[in-house]
Design an enzyme around this catalytic site. Structure first.
Site, PDB file in Angstrom:
ATOM      1  N   GLY A  62      -5.483  -4.167  -1.666  1.00 23.53           N
ATOM      2  CA  GLY A  62      -4.023  -4.649  -2.233  1.00 23.53           C
ATOM      3  C   GLY A  62      -3.626  -5.983  -1.723  1.00 23.53           C
ATOM      4  O   GLY A  62      -2.679  -6.564  -1.294  1.00 23.53           O
ATOM      5  N   GLN A  92     -12.229   4.944  -1.908  1.00 26.85           N
ATOM      6  CA  GLN A  92     -12.264   3.939  -0.840  1.00 26.85           C
ATOM      7  C   GLN A  92     -12.816   4.573   0.504  1.00 26.85           C
ATOM      8  O   GLN A  92     -13.682   4.035   1.355  1.00 26.85           O
ATOM      9  CB  GLN A  92     -10.948   3.696  -0.275  1.00 26.85           C
ATOM     10  CG  GLN A  92     -10.284   2.546  -1.790  1.00 26.85           C
ATOM     11  CD  GLN A  92      -9.119   1.783  -1.331  1.00 26.85           C
ATOM     12  OE1 GLN A  92      -8.223   2.456  -0.306  1.00 26.85           O
ATOM     13  NE2 GLN A  92      -8.580   1.294  -2.243  1.00 26.85           N
ATOM     14  N   ASP A 147       8.830   1.982  10.929  1.00 23.01           N
ATOM     15  CA  ASP A 147       9.769   2.804  11.590  1.00 23.01           C
ATOM     16  C   ASP A 147      10.223   2.775  12.867  1.00 23.01           C
ATOM     17  O   ASP A 147      11.532   2.807  13.115  1.00 23.01           O
ATOM     18  CB  ASP A 147       9.631   4.325  11.230  1.00 23.01           C
ATOM     19  CG  ASP A 147       9.091   4.305   9.501  1.00 23.01           C
ATOM     20  OD1 ASP A 147       9.825   3.944   8.815  1.00 23.01           O
ATOM     21  OD2 ASP A 147       7.664   4.510   9.340  1.00 23.01           O
ATOM     22  N   HIS A 151       5.693   9.615   7.131  1.00 19.88           N
ATOM     23  CA  HIS A 151       6.511   8.131   6.891  1.00 19.88           C
ATOM     24  C   HIS A 151       7.000   8.456   5.635  1.00 19.88           C
ATOM     25  O   HIS A 151       6.536   8.031   4.387  1.00 19.88           O
ATOM     26  CB  HIS A 151       5.322   7.017   6.621  1.00 19.88           C
ATOM     27  CG  HIS A 151       5.821   5.821   6.196  1.00 19.88           C
ATOM     28  ND1 HIS A 151       6.686   4.968   6.796  1.00 19.88           N
ATOM     29  CD2 HIS A 151       5.688   5.259   4.753  1.00 19.88           C
ATOM     30  CE1 HIS A 151       7.272   4.176   5.811  1.00 19.88           C
ATOM     31  NE2 HIS A 151       6.624   4.102   4.818  1.00 19.88           N
TER      32      HIS A 151
HETATM   33  N1  LIG Z   1       3.669   2.717   5.848  1.00 26.94           N
HETATM   34  C1  LIG Z   1       4.588   1.883   5.739  1.00 26.94           C
HETATM   35  O1  LIG Z   1       5.469   1.686   6.705  1.00 26.94           O
HETATM   36  C2  LIG Z   1       4.881   0.898   4.483  1.00 26.94           C
HETATM   37  C3  LIG Z   1       5.847   0.113   4.558  1.00 26.94           C
HETATM   38  C4  LIG Z   1       6.038  -0.827   3.225  1.00 26.94           C
HETATM   39  C5  LIG Z   1       5.363  -0.528   2.158  1.00 26.94           C
HETATM   40  N2  LIG Z   1       4.416   0.342   2.217  1.00 26.94           N
HETATM   41  C6  LIG Z   1       3.623   0.606   1.009  1.00 26.94           C
HETATM   42  O2  LIG Z   1       2.560  -0.308   1.062  1.00 26.94           O
HETATM   43  C7  LIG Z   1       2.062  -0.511  -0.185  1.00 26.94           C
HETATM   44  C8  LIG Z   1       1.900  -2.011  -0.712  1.00 26.94           C
HETATM   45  O3  LIG Z   1       3.184  -2.448  -0.872  1.00 26.94           O
HETATM   46  P1  LIG Z   1       3.477  -3.868  -1.451  1.00 26.94           P
HETATM   47  O4  LIG Z   1       4.852  -4.290  -1.241  1.00 26.94           O
HETATM   48  O5  LIG Z   1       2.265  -4.827  -0.851  1.00 26.94           O
HETATM   49  O6  LIG Z   1       2.919  -3.545  -3.143  1.00 26.94           O
HETATM   50  P2  LIG Z   1       2.670  -4.464  -3.978  1.00 26.94           P
HETATM   51  O7  LIG Z   1       2.743  -3.657  -5.307  1.00 26.94           O
HETATM   52  O8  LIG Z   1       3.371  -5.979  -3.960  1.00 26.94           O
HETATM   53  O9  LIG Z   1       0.805  -4.846  -3.851  1.00 26.94           O
HETATM   54  C9  LIG Z   1       0.175  -3.776  -4.030  1.00 26.94           C
HETATM   55  C10 LIG Z   1      -1.155  -4.316  -4.431  1.00 26.94           C
HETATM   56  O10 LIG Z   1      -2.228  -3.454  -4.439  1.00 26.94           O
HETATM   57  C11 LIG Z   1      -2.949  -3.489  -5.558  1.00 26.94           C
HETATM   58  N3  LIG Z   1      -4.015  -2.404  -5.716  1.00 26.94           N
HETATM   59  C12 LIG Z   1      -3.439  -1.420  -6.379  1.00 26.94           C
HETATM   60  N4  LIG Z   1      -4.335  -0.554  -6.477  1.00 26.94           N
HETATM   61  C13 LIG Z   1      -5.536  -0.916  -5.896  1.00 26.94           C
HETATM   62  C14 LIG Z   1      -6.589  -0.341  -5.751  1.00 26.94           C
HETATM   63  N5  LIG Z   1      -7.322   0.682  -6.283  1.00 26.94           N
HETATM   64  N6  LIG Z   1      -7.570  -0.994  -4.632  1.00 26.94           N
HETATM   65  C15 LIG Z   1      -7.045  -2.486  -4.385  1.00 26.94           C
HETATM   66  N7  LIG Z   1      -5.856  -2.808  -4.655  1.00 26.94           N
HETATM   67  C16 LIG Z   1      -5.148  -2.183  -5.300  1.00 26.94           C
HETATM   68  C17 LIG Z   1      -2.218  -4.023  -6.500  1.00 26.94           C
HETATM   69  O11 LIG Z   1      -3.032  -4.828  -7.378  1.00 26.94           O
HETATM   70  C18 LIG Z   1      -1.206  -4.999  -5.580  1.00 26.94           C
HETATM   71  O12 LIG Z   1      -1.609  -6.329  -5.605  1.00 26.94           O
HETATM   72  C19 LIG Z   1       3.025   0.302  -1.138  1.00 26.94           C
HETATM   73  O13 LIG Z   1       2.357   1.486  -1.295  1.00 26.94           O
HETATM   74  C20 LIG Z   1       4.115   0.515  -0.387  1.00 26.94           C
HETATM   75  O14 LIG Z   1       4.830   1.646  -0.711  1.00 26.94           O
HETATM   76  C21 LIG Z   1       4.191   1.145   3.252  1.00 26.94           C
END
Ligand SMILES: NC(=O)c1ccc[n+]([C@@H]2O[C@H](COP(=O)([O-])OP(=O)(O)OC[C@H]3O[C@@H](n4cnc5c(N)ncnc54)[C@H](O)[C@@H]3O)[C@@H](O)[C@H]2O)c1
Length: 328
Positions: free
Chosen positions: A11, A112, A159, A187
């Protein structure tokens, strides 16, 4: 200079990726004397955007950035990886059921996990950020034959940081005065930020915050709902603070935990604290001098905390049941 380590990030062209990569390359994650190779993994449609991000990385001329590879091939992406930061996932779209989201992302994390097992370095450690991060980590762990379970983590450090900041503001002290803040469970909106064991300047939180109703109500819900509040205010999800949470998570895993304190990370439960063995759940962790980690023993769980932890663990059980066919 040390030998470069290899860090794979999925990502990488997303919002968190954009806030994260520059901090890895600058040394914020692994220290000012540790060169890094970045293996940036994206899906095909995002490769153009990823090229732009790499142009910006080039333009920083980071002294610690040794090599950058952009790929949508998982075998290339995880080749020789010492760390796999799994940030990419598919967001929930209108009309999509939670179970559908779990399954779609489950498919990603099976592939993955398998590619990590086949290509990564022997000391690979995996931190999952992409949501639902606990269950995605569970799927990756179960798909990565031969990689020990204690190498898989999911992120609740954001968090924890949010909870510390709320307590500090209420008590009118600095963030650094708050220790022993544990996020328990998933989470998600069921997570439990445990004020009963947290400390302010080494003392119980209730020595500083007398408003028990606030602690049991608004404090918990503010931490649980913080992500939604940021989306409402900013029109986009928390990306910089999430990237910062990941920097903090990796630093916590690579630095001995100060004596008496702990850090919140979702790990594969050994059955401690009534959390089913094998679930990936957030709990208090300490990292030893030799770099290994353990669950902090003997943390008191009162009746209020028990109920909150149980509710979040039940959600994790339900998520696990929804992806049972991916855990073979
Ligand atoms: N655990 C936490 O505390 C926390 C906090 C914030 C966000 N998140 C999560 O993090 C994730 C990413 O957030 P973001 O704001 O960067 O989202 P985003 O949509 O901006 O980016 C996600 C990226 O992942 C890519 N992607 C999708 N499927 C993929 C795959 N199979 N292989 C590789 N890349 C892939 C997409 O092309 C995109 O560029 C989301 O799931 C969000 O909910 C988690």
């Amino acid at each position: 200079m040390k030998t470069p380590i290899t860090v794979s990030v999925t990502g990488a062209a997303g919002q968190i990726g954009y806030a994260l990569l520059f901090r890895i390359a600058s040394g914020a994650m692994f220290g000012p004397d540790q060169p890094v190779n970045l293996r940036l993994i994206e899906i095909e449609p995002a490769m153009g955007a990823l090229e732009g991000v790499i142009m910006e990385l080039d333009d920083c001329a980071f002294p610690l950035l040794n090599e950058v590879v952009a790929t949508s091939d998982l075998n290339v992406g995880f080749s020789g990886a010492n760390w796999a930061l799994l940030v990419g996932s598919v967001p929930r779209k209108a009309g999509m059921e939670r179970a559908d989201l779990l399954k779609i992302n489950g498919g990603i994390f099976t592939g993955q996990g398998k590619a990590i097992a086949e290509n990564a370095a022997d000391d690979i450690r995996v931190v999952v950020v992409g949501n639902p991060c606990n269950t995605n980590a569970l799927i990756a762990m179960n798909s990565a034959a031969g990689v020990p379970n204690d190498r898989f983590f999911a992120m609740t450090r954001l968090d924890e940081n949010r909870a510390k900041s709320q307590l500090a503001a209420k008590a009118n002290v600095h963030n650094s005065d708050i220790t022993n803040m544990c996020i328990w469970g998933n989470h998600s909106a069921t997570q439990y930020p445990d004020f009963t064991n947290a400390k302010i300047k080494g003392q119980p939180v209730t020595d500083f915050i007398k408003d028990q109703e606030w602690l049991e109500g608004e404090f918990i819900s503010t931490v649980q709902q913080r992500g939604a509040a940021i989306i409402k205010a900013r029109g986009a999800s928390s990306a910089a603070s999430a990237a910062n949470g990941l920097v903090d998570t990796v630093r916590a895993l690579t630095t001995p935990t100060p004596a008496g304190d702990w850090t919140s990370i979702c790990v594969c439960s050994d059955g401690s604290y009534g959390i089913d063995a094998g679930l990936i759940a957030s709990m208090p962790i300490f990292v030893k001098e030799d770099g290994s980690w353990d669950v902090v023993p003997g943390v008191e769980v009162d009746a209020f905390s028990r109920e909150k932890i149980d509710a979040s663990v039940q959600e994790l059980r339900d998520e696990k049941a929804a992806v049972a066919d991916l855990l073979a």
